[in-house]
Design a protein around this motif. Structure first.
Motif, PDB file in Angstrom:
ATOM      1  N   SER A   1       0.951  -0.912   0.157  1.00 25.35           N
ATOM      2  CA  SER A   1      -0.031   0.009   0.060  1.00 25.35           C
ATOM      3  C   SER A   1       0.810   1.238  -0.078  1.00 25.35           C
ATOM      4  O   SER A   1       1.670   1.378   0.939  1.00 25.35           O
ATOM      5  CB  SER A   1      -0.912   0.073   1.188  1.00 25.35           C
ATOM      6  OG  SER A   1      -1.523   1.382   1.373  1.00 25.35           O
ATOM      7  N   LYS A   2       0.668   2.159  -1.027  1.00 26.89           N
ATOM      8  CA  LYS A   2       1.572   3.442  -1.056  1.00 26.89           C
ATOM      9  C   LYS A   2       1.078   4.328   0.079  1.00 26.89           C
ATOM     10  O   LYS A   2       1.925   4.833   0.693  1.00 26.89           O
ATOM     11  CB  LYS A   2       1.224   4.096  -2.387  1.00 26.89           C
ATOM     12  CG  LYS A   2       1.489   3.205  -3.701  1.00 26.89           C
ATOM     13  CD  LYS A   2       2.681   2.462  -3.723  1.00 26.89           C
ATOM     14  CE  LYS A   2       2.844   1.682  -4.926  1.00 26.89           C
ATOM     15  NZ  LYS A   2       1.737   1.218  -5.657  1.00 26.89           N
ATOM     16  N   LEU A   3      -0.150   4.235   0.330  1.00 26.70           N
ATOM     17  CA  LEU A   3      -0.939   5.068   1.472  1.00 26.70           C
ATOM     18  C   LEU A   3      -0.110   4.555   2.799  1.00 26.70           C
ATOM     19  O   LEU A   3       0.401   5.620   3.572  1.00 26.70           O
ATOM     20  CB  LEU A   3      -2.458   5.196   1.470  1.00 26.70           C
ATOM     21  CG  LEU A   3      -2.807   5.738   2.616  1.00 26.70           C
ATOM     22  CD1 LEU A   3      -2.474   7.541   2.460  1.00 26.70           C
ATOM     23  CD2 LEU A   3      -4.471   5.785   2.558  1.00 26.70           C
TER      24      LEU A   3
ATOM     25  N   ALA B   1     -14.062   5.009  -5.361  1.00 26.82           N
ATOM     26  CA  ALA B   1     -12.953   4.217  -5.779  1.00 26.82           C
ATOM     27  C   ALA B   1     -13.027   3.829  -7.201  1.00 26.82           C
ATOM     28  O   ALA B   1     -13.947   3.082  -7.808  1.00 26.82           O
ATOM     29  CB  ALA B   1     -12.959   2.856  -4.898  1.00 26.82           C
ATOM     30  N   VAL B   2     -12.156   4.655  -8.118  1.00 28.22           N
ATOM     31  CA  VAL B   2     -12.277   4.639  -9.422  1.00 28.22           C
ATOM     32  C   VAL B   2     -11.109   3.310  -9.869  1.00 28.22           C
ATOM     33  O   VAL B   2      -9.937   3.479  -9.489  1.00 28.22           O
ATOM     34  CB  VAL B   2     -11.883   5.959 -10.017  1.00 28.22           C
ATOM     35  CG1 VAL B   2     -11.858   5.777 -11.535  1.00 28.22           C
ATOM     36  CG2 VAL B   2     -12.932   6.919  -9.729  1.00 28.22           C
ATOM     37  N   GLU B   3     -11.317   2.451 -10.795  1.00 28.60           N
ATOM     38  CA  GLU B   3     -10.667   1.577 -11.214  1.00 28.60           C
ATOM     39  C   GLU B   3     -11.095   1.187 -12.755  1.00 28.60           C
ATOM     40  O   GLU B   3     -12.310   1.080 -12.914  1.00 28.60           O
ATOM     41  CB  GLU B   3     -10.738   0.330 -10.414  1.00 28.60           C
ATOM     42  CG  GLU B   3     -10.113  -0.838 -10.955  1.00 28.60           C
ATOM     43  CD  GLU B   3      -8.352  -0.722 -11.520  1.00 28.60           C
ATOM     44  OE1 GLU B   3      -7.783  -0.216 -10.249  1.00 28.60           O
ATOM     45  OE2 GLU B   3      -8.205  -0.972 -12.302  1.00 28.60           O
ATOM     46  N   PHE B   4     -10.118   1.095 -13.555  1.00 34.08           N
ATOM     47  CA  PHE B   4     -10.593   0.665 -14.818  1.00 34.08           C
ATOM     48  C   PHE B   4     -10.546  -0.856 -15.469  1.00 34.08           C
ATOM     49  O   PHE B   4     -10.990  -1.105 -16.512  1.00 34.08           O
ATOM     50  CB  PHE B   4      -9.965   1.709 -15.969  1.00 34.08           C
ATOM     51  CG  PHE B   4      -8.673   1.407 -16.575  1.00 34.08           C
ATOM     52  CD1 PHE B   4      -7.600   0.612 -15.780  1.00 34.08           C
ATOM     53  CD2 PHE B   4      -8.077   2.331 -17.405  1.00 34.08           C
ATOM     54  CE1 PHE B   4      -6.446   0.439 -16.258  1.00 34.08           C
ATOM     55  CE2 PHE B   4      -6.696   2.294 -18.035  1.00 34.08           C
ATOM     56  CZ  PHE B   4      -5.901   1.279 -17.274  1.00 34.08           C
TER      57      PHE B   4
ATOM     58  N   ALA C   1      -0.086   4.549 -11.850  1.00 31.82           N
ATOM     59  CA  ALA C   1       1.151   3.932 -12.586  1.00 31.82           C
ATOM     60  C   ALA C   1       1.038   4.168 -14.055  1.00 31.82           C
ATOM     61  O   ALA C   1       0.870   3.095 -15.154  1.00 31.82           O
ATOM     62  CB  ALA C   1       1.294   2.396 -12.405  1.00 31.82           C
ATOM     63  N   GLN C   2       0.767   5.420 -14.569  1.00 34.48           N
ATOM     64  CA  GLN C   2       0.482   5.651 -15.867  1.00 34.48           C
ATOM     65  C   GLN C   2       1.442   6.913 -16.408  1.00 34.48           C
ATOM     66  O   GLN C   2       2.066   7.391 -15.279  1.00 34.48           O
ATOM     67  CB  GLN C   2      -1.098   6.447 -16.221  1.00 34.48           C
ATOM     68  CG  GLN C   2      -2.033   5.566 -16.136  1.00 34.48           C
ATOM     69  CD  GLN C   2      -2.263   4.486 -17.149  1.00 34.48           C
ATOM     70  OE1 GLN C   2      -1.608   4.635 -18.329  1.00 34.48           O
ATOM     71  NE2 GLN C   2      -3.155   3.565 -17.163  1.00 34.48           N
ATOM     72  N   PRO C   3       1.872   6.933 -17.521  1.00 35.92           N
ATOM     73  CA  PRO C   3       2.712   7.808 -18.208  1.00 35.92           C
ATOM     74  C   PRO C   3       2.543   9.381 -17.630  1.00 35.92           C
ATOM     75  O   PRO C   3       3.293  10.204 -17.539  1.00 35.92           O
ATOM     76  CB  PRO C   3       2.840   7.871 -19.485  1.00 35.92           C
ATOM     77  CG  PRO C   3       2.475   6.345 -20.035  1.00 35.92           C
ATOM     78  CD  PRO C   3       1.206   6.186 -18.626  1.00 35.92           C
TER      79      PRO C   3
ATOM     80  N   ALA D   1      -8.019   2.032  -7.630  1.00 33.42           N
ATOM     81  CA  ALA D   1      -8.345   1.313  -6.414  1.00 33.42           C
ATOM     82  C   ALA D   1      -8.031   0.027  -6.477  1.00 33.42           C
ATOM     83  O   ALA D   1      -7.918  -0.775  -5.646  1.00 33.42           O
ATOM     84  CB  ALA D   1      -9.870   1.414  -6.210  1.00 33.42           C
ATOM     85  N   ALA D   2      -7.655  -0.719  -7.644  1.00 33.16           N
ATOM     86  CA  ALA D   2      -7.399  -2.208  -7.909  1.00 33.16           C
ATOM     87  C   ALA D   2      -8.460  -3.027  -7.144  1.00 33.16           C
ATOM     88  O   ALA D   2      -9.616  -2.490  -7.310  1.00 33.16           O
ATOM     89  CB  ALA D   2      -6.052  -2.548  -7.479  1.00 33.16           C
ATOM     90  N   SER D   3      -8.048  -3.641  -6.423  1.00 32.86           N
ATOM     91  CA  SER D   3      -9.154  -4.915  -5.882  1.00 32.86           C
ATOM     92  C   SER D   3      -9.629  -4.269  -4.515  1.00 32.86           C
ATOM     93  O   SER D   3     -10.251  -5.023  -3.789  1.00 32.86           O
ATOM     94  CB  SER D   3      -8.685  -6.181  -5.967  1.00 32.86           C
ATOM     95  OG  SER D   3      -7.659  -6.319  -5.476  1.00 32.86           O
TER      96      SER D   3
HETATM   97  C1  LIG Z   1      -0.530   0.088  -8.375  1.00 33.06           C
HETATM   98  S1  LIG Z   1      -2.273  -0.381  -8.568  1.00 33.06           S
HETATM   99  C2  LIG Z   1      -2.997   0.074  -7.422  1.00 33.06           C
HETATM  100  C3  LIG Z   1      -3.163  -0.375  -6.016  1.00 33.06           C
HETATM  101  C4  LIG Z   1      -4.000   0.041  -5.192  1.00 33.06           C
HETATM  102  N1  LIG Z   1      -3.762   1.531  -5.034  1.00 33.06           N
HETATM  103  C5  LIG Z   1      -3.831  -0.571  -3.747  1.00 33.06           C
HETATM  104  O1  LIG Z   1      -3.009   0.012  -2.851  1.00 33.06           O
HETATM  105  O2  LIG Z   1      -4.413  -1.394  -3.407  1.00 33.06           O
HETATM  106  C6  LIG Z   1      -2.734   0.623 -10.027  1.00 33.06           C
HETATM  107  C7  LIG Z   1      -4.036   0.142 -10.393  1.00 33.06           C
HETATM  108  O3  LIG Z   1      -4.380   1.422 -11.086  1.00 33.06           O
HETATM  109  C8  LIG Z   1      -5.381   1.035 -12.363  1.00 33.06           C
HETATM  110  N2  LIG Z   1      -5.342   2.088 -13.338  1.00 33.06           N
HETATM  111  C9  LIG Z   1      -4.303   2.442 -14.110  1.00 33.06           C
HETATM  112  N3  LIG Z   1      -4.503   3.462 -14.904  1.00 33.06           N
HETATM  113  C10 LIG Z   1      -5.641   3.595 -14.724  1.00 33.06           C
HETATM  114  C11 LIG Z   1      -6.753   4.655 -15.513  1.00 33.06           C
HETATM  115  N4  LIG Z   1      -6.508   5.482 -16.334  1.00 33.06           N
HETATM  116  N5  LIG Z   1      -8.031   4.552 -14.687  1.00 33.06           N
HETATM  117  C12 LIG Z   1      -8.267   3.978 -13.672  1.00 33.06           C
HETATM  118  N6  LIG Z   1      -7.471   2.957 -13.184  1.00 33.06           N
HETATM  119  C13 LIG Z   1      -6.393   2.805 -13.538  1.00 33.06           C
HETATM  120  C14 LIG Z   1      -4.740  -0.379 -12.790  1.00 33.06           C
HETATM  121  O4  LIG Z   1      -5.729  -1.024 -13.355  1.00 33.06           O
HETATM  122  C15 LIG Z   1      -4.292  -0.752 -11.469  1.00 33.06           C
HETATM  123  O5  LIG Z   1      -5.410  -1.513 -10.696  1.00 33.06           O
END
Ligand SMILES: C[S@@+](CC[C@H](N)C(=O)[O-])C[C@H]1O[C@@H](n2cnc3c(N)ncnc32)[C@H](O)[C@@H]1O
Length: 231
Positions: free
Chosen positions: A53-55, A98-101, A147-149, A78-80
């Motif tokens: 967890s980064k937080l 919690a936003v996740e794609f 984790a995006q550019p 949010a991942a899982s």
């Molecule tokens: C490092 S993981 C997150 C782990 C999570 N924060 C935790 O601590 O439990 C990065 C997550 O970001 C999601 N993600 C990456 N780019 C995204 C975007 N543009 N929109 C929504 N989710 C995104 C990925 O699918 C992945 O589940």
């Protein structure tokens, strides 16, 4: 055993002489990702692994955490729900969007929400905030771990849409997602510069620290959205 509250709902527990991070369990007797549950003076705590967890790692790196028990939080990436579950523990009287794609991760997240009504799951791309603007209200804190550019840009556009005036942005910047060959320190400097003056919303960076030894090549940032009071 003893539990010291470091900030709202976040505890440092002493277990057999070892200091470990924990939150008070909102759903007693239920573990979310295999973490240990500890009973102490009529309360139950869930251990919080900073390596997952980064937080959590930001707490142990002594960042001032702006999330309080009644905050509204927008959590991007949010991942899982590993970290979101701890945010949910903290928010006794608050809410986390919690936003996740990834649909695969979203399936697990939705199961978590069945037990935790203070989590609102949103299947969406965080780089398109307009697509969830009809669901999300103004947030006191945005936490981002995607984790995006274009991490800084994603943080800025979401802040523009959703962050309260003087609200806080908490950001984990992963250098390898931006450039796997350049020096992480150089990348971090440039991302912080972008936050300070690269977009049409500007931030005052309050704290920045690398998240080692918990997460290699990651920078944690806490910033406040800059509002020009003279406007
Ligand atoms: C490092 S993981 C997150 C782990 C999570 N924060 C935790 O601590 O439990 C990065 C997550 O970001 C999601 N993600 C990456 N780019 C995204 C975007 N543009 N929109 C929504 N989710 C995104 C990925 O699918 C992945 O589940």
């Amino acid at each position: 055993m003893s539990a010291e509250e470091l900030s709202d709902g976040i505890f440092l527990m002493d277990i057999d002489g070892r200091k470990v991070l924990a939150t008070r369990n909102l759903v007693p007797c239920t573990s979310v990702y295999g973490e240990r549950l500890i009973g102490e003076e009529g309360e139950e705590y869930r251990l919080w692994d900073p390596k997952r967890s980064k937080l959590g790692s930001m707490v142990l790196k002594n960042f001032e955490i702006p999330i309080t028990y009644d905050s509204t939080v927008l959590y991007l990436g949010a991942a899982s729900g590993t970290t979101v579950s701890h945010v949910s523990d903290i928010l006794r009287d608050g809410l986390v969007y919690a936003v996740e794609f990834s649909p695969r991760s979203m399936r697990d997240l939705i199961q978590l929400c069945d037990q935790r009504p203070n989590i609102i799951p949103i299947l969406a791309d965080a780089s398109k905030p307009r697509s969830y603007a009809h669901i999300v209200e103004k947030a006191d804190v945005i936490f981002q771990d995607v984790a995006q550019p274009n991490q800084a840009e994603i943080a800025a556009i979401n802040s523009k849409y959703f962050l309260e005036e003087h609200g806080h942005l908490m950001l984990s910047i992963k250098s390898r997602s931006i450039d796997s060959t350049a020096s992480p320190k150089k990348i971090f400097k440039e991302e912080v510069r972008k936050l300070e003056s690269g977009f049409d919303v500007e931030f005052e960076v309050l704290e920045r620290k690398e998240l080692e030894p918990f997460h290699e090549d990651h920078l944690g940032v806490v910033a406040r959205m800059f509002v020009d009071d003279e406007d």
